[in-house]
Design a protein around this motif. Structure first.
Motif, PDB file in Angstrom:
ATOM      1  N   ASP A 154      -2.204  33.806 -27.299  1.00 40.29           N
ATOM      2  CA  ASP A 154      -2.311  32.809 -26.235  1.00 40.29           C
ATOM      3  C   ASP A 154      -1.472  31.555 -26.480  1.00 40.29           C
ATOM      4  O   ASP A 154      -1.424  30.679 -25.627  1.00 40.29           O
ATOM      5  CB  ASP A 154      -3.778  32.402 -26.048  1.00 40.29           C
ATOM      6  N   GLU A 160       1.109  31.110 -23.722  1.00 40.22           N
ATOM      7  CA  GLU A 160       0.675  31.562 -22.395  1.00 40.22           C
ATOM      8  C   GLU A 160       1.246  30.706 -21.261  1.00 40.22           C
ATOM      9  O   GLU A 160       1.693  31.260 -20.248  1.00 40.22           O
ATOM     10  CB  GLU A 160      -0.849  31.629 -22.309  1.00 40.22           C
ATOM     11  N   ASP A 185       3.459  32.461 -18.327  1.00 41.97           N
ATOM     12  CA  ASP A 185       3.140  32.321 -16.899  1.00 41.97           C
ATOM     13  C   ASP A 185       4.354  31.785 -16.125  1.00 41.97           C
ATOM     14  O   ASP A 185       4.674  32.276 -15.042  1.00 41.97           O
ATOM     15  CB  ASP A 185       1.941  31.391 -16.693  1.00 41.97           C
TER      16      ASP A 185
END
Length: 172
Positions: free
Chosen positions: A63, A66, A70
């Motif tokens: 993560d 992340e 995105d």
């Protein structure tokens, strides 16, 4: 004698991290070394022909980038000239391999355009000089030249630079 000792020590050191402007060293993963989630062997030479983004990561750091991932997905790069590869350094975590493999199969279904790969023995760390126990990201040209490399968190200030780099490399 001293020269032999120094040479031996140099051989024992891991390779330096990927170098921008240099070719991506060949990485193959199959059998007991790992491979694609679909069971096929992985060979980085097969990536040539498209601009490739490579995520090489410790599952515990999945993560970390992340927000960047995105933003990258939001670019909607043309898959005819662009591909993404996620290689998981499965030896870098306490999590059992079966749990990681199951999660990767789910990810492969959710993101069918991404190639998911298991590295069971840190071969990417050894061959590519990737940072162990971390998240690594690279952009590679259609010809296999490293255009960008970062270990750790990708700074938000680099996002636009990376997207422009990818877009430009896709036109070559």
């Amino acid at each position: 004698m001293m020269k032999k000792l120094l040479f031996s020590l140099l051989l024992a050191l891991p390779l330096l991290a990927l170098e921008v402007g240099q070719p991506l060293p060949q990485l193959t993963l199959s059998g007991k070394e790992g491979g694609r989630v679909d069971g096929k062997p992985f060979d980085s030479e097969s990536l040539k022909g498209k601009v490739t983004v490579i995520f090489y990561m410790d599952p515990d750091k999945k993560d970390l980038n992340e927000p960047f991932t995105d933003a990258l997905h939001a670019q909607h790069f043309d898959r005819a000239n662009y591909q993404s590869v996620a290689i998981v350094n499965m030896a870098a975590t306490w999590m059992p391999n079966f749990a990681i493999a199951s999660a990767l199969k789910s990810k492969q279904k959710k993101f069918p355009d991404t190639i998911y790969v298991k590295d069971l023995h840190k071969k990417g760390v050894k061959v590519w000089g990737m940072a162990d126990d971390d998240a690594n990201f690279a952009v590679v040209s259609k010809t296999g030249e490293v255009l960008y490399y970062k270990a750790g968190k990708i700074p938000e200030s680099d996002y636009e630079k990376i997207f422009a780099l990818i877009a430009d490399a896709m036109t070559r």
